[in-house]
Design an enzyme around this catalytic site. Structure first.
Site, mmCIF file in Angstrom:
data_model
loop_
_atom_site.group_PDB
_atom_site.id
_atom_site.type_symbol
_atom_site.label_atom_id
_atom_site.label_comp_id
_atom_site.label_asym_id
_atom_site.label_seq_id
_atom_site.Cartn_x
_atom_site.Cartn_y
_atom_site.Cartn_z
ATOM 1 N N ARG A 1 4.575 -20.805 8.616
ATOM 2 C CA ARG A 1 5.650 -20.998 9.848
ATOM 3 C C ARG A 1 4.779 -21.205 11.076
ATOM 4 N NH1 ARG A 1 10.869 -17.197 9.389
ATOM 5 N NH2 ARG A 1 10.963 -18.039 11.462
ATOM 6 N N LYS B 1 2.243 -12.427 -7.585
ATOM 7 C CA LYS B 1 2.753 -11.214 -7.482
ATOM 8 C C LYS B 1 3.313 -10.632 -6.122
ATOM 9 C CE LYS B 1 0.601 -7.274 -8.428
ATOM 10 N NZ LYS B 1 -0.202 -6.276 -7.430
ATOM 11 N N HIS C 1 -4.200 -11.859 -11.670
ATOM 12 C CA HIS C 1 -5.410 -12.191 -11.743
ATOM 13 C C HIS C 1 -6.363 -11.397 -12.407
ATOM 14 C CE1 HIS C 1 -5.888 -8.813 -8.748
ATOM 15 N NE2 HIS C 1 -7.042 -8.809 -8.875
ATOM 16 N N LYS D 1 -10.509 -12.396 -15.243
ATOM 17 C CA LYS D 1 -11.651 -11.876 -14.792
ATOM 18 C C LYS D 1 -12.548 -12.319 -16.108
ATOM 19 C CE LYS D 1 -10.120 -8.340 -11.924
ATOM 20 N NZ LYS D 1 -11.095 -8.377 -10.746
ATOM 21 N N GLU E 1 -9.598 2.715 -7.735
ATOM 22 C CA GLU E 1 -10.154 1.871 -6.303
ATOM 23 C C GLU E 1 -10.543 3.091 -5.606
ATOM 24 O OE1 GLU E 1 -7.913 -1.868 -5.524
ATOM 25 O OE2 GLU E 1 -6.233 -0.419 -6.270
ATOM 26 N N ASP F 1 2.521 -1.916 -8.544
ATOM 27 C CA ASP F 1 1.619 -2.478 -8.107
ATOM 28 C C ASP F 1 0.406 -3.030 -9.036
ATOM 29 O OD1 ASP F 1 0.264 -3.838 -5.867
ATOM 30 O OD2 ASP F 1 -1.108 -2.094 -5.861
ATOM 31 N N HIS G 1 -1.310 -5.770 -14.323
ATOM 32 C CA HIS G 1 -2.599 -5.592 -14.712
ATOM 33 C C HIS G 1 -2.981 -4.790 -15.769
ATOM 34 C CE1 HIS G 1 -2.822 -7.549 -10.967
ATOM 35 N NE2 HIS G 1 -3.229 -6.567 -10.118
ATOM 36 N N LYS H 1 -5.770 4.757 -6.055
ATOM 37 C CA LYS H 1 -6.205 4.052 -5.007
ATOM 38 C C LYS H 1 -6.923 5.642 -4.624
ATOM 39 C CE LYS H 1 -3.848 0.175 -3.740
ATOM 40 N NZ LYS H 1 -4.674 -0.701 -4.073
HETATM 41 C C1 BG6 Z 1 -3.674 -6.174 -6.601
HETATM 42 C C2 BG6 Z 1 -2.928 -5.063 -5.843
HETATM 43 O O1 BG6 Z 1 -3.077 -7.026 -7.629
HETATM 44 O O2 BG6 Z 1 -4.840 -6.176 -7.216
HETATM 45 C C3 BG6 Z 1 -3.901 -4.340 -5.016
HETATM 46 O O3 BG6 Z 1 -1.770 -5.396 -5.375
HETATM 47 C C4 BG6 Z 1 -5.273 -4.065 -5.737
HETATM 48 O O4 BG6 Z 1 -3.290 -2.964 -4.613
HETATM 49 C C5 BG6 Z 1 -5.957 -5.298 -6.460
HETATM 50 O O5 BG6 Z 1 -6.096 -3.376 -4.747
HETATM 51 C C6 BG6 Z 1 -7.217 -4.791 -7.239
HETATM 52 O O6 BG6 Z 1 -7.831 -6.099 -7.640
HETATM 53 P P1 BG6 Z 1 -9.205 -5.991 -8.032
HETATM 54 O O7 BG6 Z 1 -9.412 -7.391 -8.554
HETATM 55 O O8 BG6 Z 1 -9.845 -5.879 -6.754
HETATM 56 O O9 BG6 Z 1 -9.603 -4.990 -8.897
#
Ligand code: BG6
Length: 489
Positions: A46, A144, A174, A178, A212, A231, A236, A336
């Site tokens: 935008r 996502k 994603h 990996k 994380e 999330d 994942h 987290k």
């Molecule tokens: C994302 C989440 O899909 O994946 C994030 O929205 C998360 O909250 C991230 O931190 C983790 O991905 P990776 O590849 O860093 O483990």
């Protein structure tokens, strides 16, 4: 396979994902000379930047995220030469004319990457179609979160499906990009060794962890409405579970693989309120120390709701009702601000049925296979072996395979790999609509239960492995999380 010429349109082109992941990933492919000479990257947003101003943004925000942080100047210049910027109000069909002018009319692969909030997906697709830009050969990539429950996921699928057919839609997770996830496919289906053992008769349990150290950073707005279940777990972790548990697909073609993943999702034991109360733990971090640095609790983060009930941690026990897996618990957890930054899968085998040695049976550690996704990528097979010397004494030993050591080749980031797949039209590592909906269908009872019960997530101290209730969850089955079972250092 070489890429053919393309126009890649990045909606959300000035946003965080584009600057942190997508543009750096494309630059890395530029460096590897994968990008055809005439290919173009058209960033859309935008903000009324002109091209030069936008390139200044790319220089400031994307350049530091390339592999070394200091790209080769000639390659970087060539890369920037492909980038254009078009200011478009995604919701206003009139403003798409500028985009239409920036695109080449035909003869090149056309990809629309929607790195925008999902609330814009339908509008963008509709407007692309109205302006005649969504040709039958074009592809659309959806980032996502793909919905926040089953109904919203169905709505996104239906709305995008009005413009693009399923074979044109690339739903990104994603984690599937990996390297080790693909190596897990290689391990399972490129070797005979594991397949006969890959079942309830020989496997005791499976643990999948994505931990994380990071908190929510500057994504509080999004995270507060999502939480760890939406999330990370719905997507994942469930995708990893599918790759571990699926039956051998007849080939690696997209639908053969996705059919098998779908069967796993559909065979997951449904959660009842009783099972949720027993088998699901949700937590939220309180202040603590991560790597020696003090960090605030979730409710005290910037822009946080001081009464938030959003979970930053979830652990659960899943079961798969099939002949192969009946009775084998799959423990999934993610959080987290945890004690470590890692993603791993542990497949634990059964203990030996009987000891022929003087050593008591209970001193034999069960074999296990550790599949490490990050930070290092590798496999570790844990076995029992005799210690050298006169007596017959066995102890656990590790067979290690470190992918970085073994393949001394540059690794591709997940986004690099997935972007290449999109540009090649290769759908295997992307979720199909029915998979996405099956995953939401399975987690939805948990979301409903939390909403109805309205109880507080369990607190855990930042920098730890999560609430004590998660240890109790697995402990009830006589088991421990991997780090709990490791000998003290
Ligand atoms: C994302 C989440 O899909 O994946 C994030 O929205 C998360 O909250 C991230 O931190 C983790 O991905 P990776 O590849 O860093 O483990």
């Amino acid at each position: 396979m070489a890429l053919s010429d393309f126009d890649l349109v990045l909606f959300g082109g000035g946003g965080d994902l584009a600057m942190r992941k997508l543009l750096p990933a494309l630059y890395n492919r530029e460096r590897s000379r994968d990008i055809p000479q005439a290919a173009r990257i058209i960033c859309v947003g935008r903000h009324p930047w002109d091209r030069e101003e936008f390139l200044g943004e790319v220089d400031r925000n994307a350049r530091p995220n390339t592999a070394s942080g200091t790209p080769d100047p000639a390659v970087w210049d060539a890369f920037c030469g492909r980038i254009d910027y078009v200011s478009v109000d995604a919701a206003d069909a009139g403003s798409y004319q500028a985009l239409a002018q920036a695109l080449r009319p035909s003869g090149v692969t056309r990809v629309f990457y929607l790195a925008t909030p999902p609330s814009l997906f339908a509008k963008i697709c509709h407007n692309l179609s109205e302006c005649g830009l969504a040709t039958p050969e074009s592809r659309v990539v959806l980032e996502k979160p793909l919905g926040r429950d089953l109904a919203s996921a169905k709505q996104i699928n239906a709305e995008v499906g009005r413009v693009f057919s399923e074979s044109q839609i690339f739903r990104i997770d994603h984690y599937l990009g990996k390297e080790t996830v693909q190596n897990l496919l290689a391990l399972r289906f490129g070797n005979v060794l594991f397949e006969p053992l890959w079942r309830r008769e020989w496997i005791s349990d499976v643990q999948i962890t994505i931990a994380e150290e990071l908190g929510v950073g500057n994504r509080m707005d999004y995270y507060e409405t999502a939480g760890a279940l939406r999330d990370m777990l719905q997507n994942h972790l469930l995708q990893l579970l599918c790759i571990v548990a699926m039956e051998p697909p007849v080939s690696a073609t997209p639908d053969a693989v996705r059919d098998e993943k779908l069967k796993v999702l559909r065979s997951l034991k449904r959660f009842t309120p009783h099972l949720i109360a027993q088998n699901v733990v949700r937590g939220q971090y309180r202040s603590g120390h991560v790597n020696g640095t003090p960090v605030p609790g979730y409710r005290k983060e910037q822009d946080a709701n001081p009464n938030s009930r959003t979970e930053t941690y979830v652990a659960l026990k899943a079961e798969i009702d099939t002949w192969r897996w009946a009775g084998v618990p799959f423990y999934l957890r993610t959080g987290k601000r945890m004690a470590d930054q890692l993603a791993e899968i542990v497949v634990r085998f059964k203990t030996i049925p009987h000891s022929i040695f003087a050593q008591p049976h209970r001193s034999f550690q069960a074999n296990s296979l550790l599949i490490r996704l990050q930070p290092d990528e590798g496999l570790q097979l844990n076995l029992m072996a005799k210690t050298p010397g006169d007596n017959m004494r066995l102890r656990p030993v590790e067979l290690e395979l470190d992918f970085r050591e073994t393949f001394k080749m540059p690794r591709m980031d997940a986004y690099e790999r997935l972007l290449l797949d999109v540009l090649r039209g290769q759908l295997t590592l992307f979720m199909r609509s029915d998979e996405l909906e099956a995953a939401w269908e399975w987690v939805e009872p948990i979301l409903d239960y939390w909403e109805q019960e309205g109880d507080e997530p369990m607190p855990y101290t930042a920098g730890t492995w999560g609430p004590a209730a998660a240890s109790a969850l697995i402990g009830r089955d006589g088991l421990q999380w991997r780090e709990e079972a490791l000998p003290e250092e």
